[in-house]
Design a protein around this motif. Structure first.
Motif, mmCIF file in Angstrom:
data_model
loop_
_atom_site.group_PDB
_atom_site.id
_atom_site.type_symbol
_atom_site.label_atom_id
_atom_site.label_comp_id
_atom_site.label_asym_id
_atom_site.label_seq_id
_atom_site.Cartn_x
_atom_site.Cartn_y
_atom_site.Cartn_z
ATOM 1 N N GLU A 34 0.859 2.400 29.610
ATOM 2 C CA GLU A 34 2.292 2.163 29.802
ATOM 3 C C GLU A 34 3.071 3.446 30.075
ATOM 4 O O GLU A 34 4.104 3.419 30.738
ATOM 5 N N GLU A 35 2.569 4.592 29.575
ATOM 6 C CA GLU A 35 3.385 5.798 29.614
ATOM 7 C C GLU A 35 3.495 6.447 30.984
ATOM 8 O O GLU A 35 4.391 7.222 31.250
ATOM 9 N N GLY A 36 2.583 6.167 31.908
ATOM 10 C CA GLY A 36 2.628 6.775 33.228
ATOM 11 C C GLY A 36 2.074 8.196 33.210
ATOM 12 O O GLY A 36 1.852 8.791 32.160
ATOM 13 N N GLY A 37 1.867 8.766 34.398
ATOM 14 C CA GLY A 37 1.333 10.118 34.497
ATOM 15 C C GLY A 37 -0.184 10.145 34.505
ATOM 16 O O GLY A 37 -0.797 10.971 35.176
ATOM 17 N N ALA A 182 1.338 16.864 43.900
ATOM 18 C CA ALA A 182 1.026 16.107 42.681
ATOM 19 C C ALA A 182 2.197 15.230 42.242
ATOM 20 O O ALA A 182 2.006 14.054 41.895
ATOM 21 N N ALA A 183 3.409 15.780 42.247
ATOM 22 C CA ALA A 183 4.572 15.020 41.772
ATOM 23 C C ALA A 183 4.794 13.771 42.622
ATOM 24 O O ALA A 183 5.057 12.682 42.095
ATOM 25 N N THR A 184 4.700 13.932 43.935
ATOM 26 C CA THR A 184 4.868 12.785 44.834
ATOM 27 C C THR A 184 3.768 11.760 44.608
ATOM 28 O O THR A 184 4.016 10.545 44.609
ATOM 29 N N SER A 185 2.554 12.241 44.367
ATOM 30 C CA SER A 185 1.412 11.349 44.154
ATOM 31 C C SER A 185 1.544 10.575 42.858
ATOM 32 O O SER A 185 1.243 9.375 42.799
ATOM 33 N N VAL A 186 1.996 11.255 41.797
ATOM 34 C CA VAL A 186 2.229 10.573 40.518
ATOM 35 C C VAL A 186 3.263 9.470 40.696
ATOM 36 O O VAL A 186 3.100 8.347 40.191
ATOM 37 N N ALA A 192 3.297 1.918 42.444
ATOM 38 C CA ALA A 192 2.319 0.882 42.779
ATOM 39 C C ALA A 192 1.936 0.062 41.549
ATOM 40 O O ALA A 192 1.739 -1.154 41.636
ATOM 41 N N ILE A 193 1.837 0.721 40.394
ATOM 42 C CA ILE A 193 1.527 -0.001 39.156
ATOM 43 C C ILE A 193 2.698 -0.895 38.762
ATOM 44 O O ILE A 193 2.509 -2.050 38.350
ATOM 45 N N GLU A 194 3.911 -0.390 38.919
ATOM 46 C CA GLU A 194 5.089 -1.197 38.598
ATOM 47 C C GLU A 194 5.210 -2.384 39.553
ATOM 48 O O GLU A 194 5.586 -3.494 39.136
#
Length: 218
Positions: A34-37, A182-186, A192-194
């Motif tokens: 759930e936390e992302g990253g 990396a930031a854009t990819s995260v 996509a998960i959301e």
């Protein structure tokens, strides 16, 4: 009768018992944190393989889909990001660097360090590039961006995807169009998960509404 075979029979009997059976979860629908990253990736093709494996979403079985005709091997583990929904309606693709090849069907917790932008047959087909999280392998802690990777690794990655579909003749044309940081990819992975969670929630709501309608009609 071997212990392994007996264990298999026991597992089968448990699954055959309705009270104990658990609902099958497709590897492509495995839940994300759930936390992302950080996220889970399911591997289909190990690093160093020229065999293209694919996971059957309905059963979880790993099939040999085909062998590469071009004399090249995958430079890193290749798979998908479960419970994600890309712009093409499929899970995001993932390229995962590890110190040892990962067996097909295994899941690994990773983090994004960049994205390889691709056009495959005229359609966007970007690949999220990832490394294991610290708890899995702290050796990659210093790799935060693609620029932290050895230049030779990036050269091999580009060379593979530039040529891997050149044979047999008539396959889709692949174009490499650059990288994301990396930031854009995260952010791409989180979105996509959301998107998957939103679609899944809407599907569940529609199913519940349909069930209530059938109950009322009775």
């Amino acid at each position: 009768m071997t212990k392994l075979f007996k264990a298999g029979l026991l597992a089968a009997s448990v699954l055959a018992t309705p009270a104990l059976a658990q609902e099958y979860v497709s590897p492509y629908a495995y839940p994300q944190p759930e936390e992302g990253g950080e996220f889970n990736a399911v591997i289909e093709i190990p690093a160093g393989s020229f065999t293209k494996y694919e996971i059957n979403a309905e059963t979880g079985h790993v099939f040999v889909d085909r062998y590469q005709v071009m004399p090249v091997v995958y430079p890193a583990n290749y798979g998908s990001i479960p419970s994600s929904l890309g712009g093409d309606g499929d899970p995001l693709d993932a390229i995962v660097y590890t110190r040892e090849p990962i067996v097909p069907g295994a899941l690994i917790r990773v983090r994004a360090i960049g994205t390889l932008n691709m056009i495959d047959g005229g359609e966007e087909d970007d690949k999220i590039i990832a490394v294991p999280v610290s708890d899995v392998d702290p050796q990659y802690d210093a790799i935060q961006e693609l620029s932290d990777m050895p230049a030779a690794e990036i050269d091999r990655l580009e060379a593979f995807f530039r040529v891997y579909k050149q044979l047999p003749e008539g396959r889709k044309v692949v174009e490499l169009t650059g990288y994301e940081d990396a930031a854009t990819s995260v952010a791409m992975v989180d979105e996509a998960i959301e998107a998957y969670r939103t679609q899944d929630s809407a599907a569940n709501d529609n199913a519940e509404a349909g069930a209530e309608g059938e109950s009322a009609a009775q």
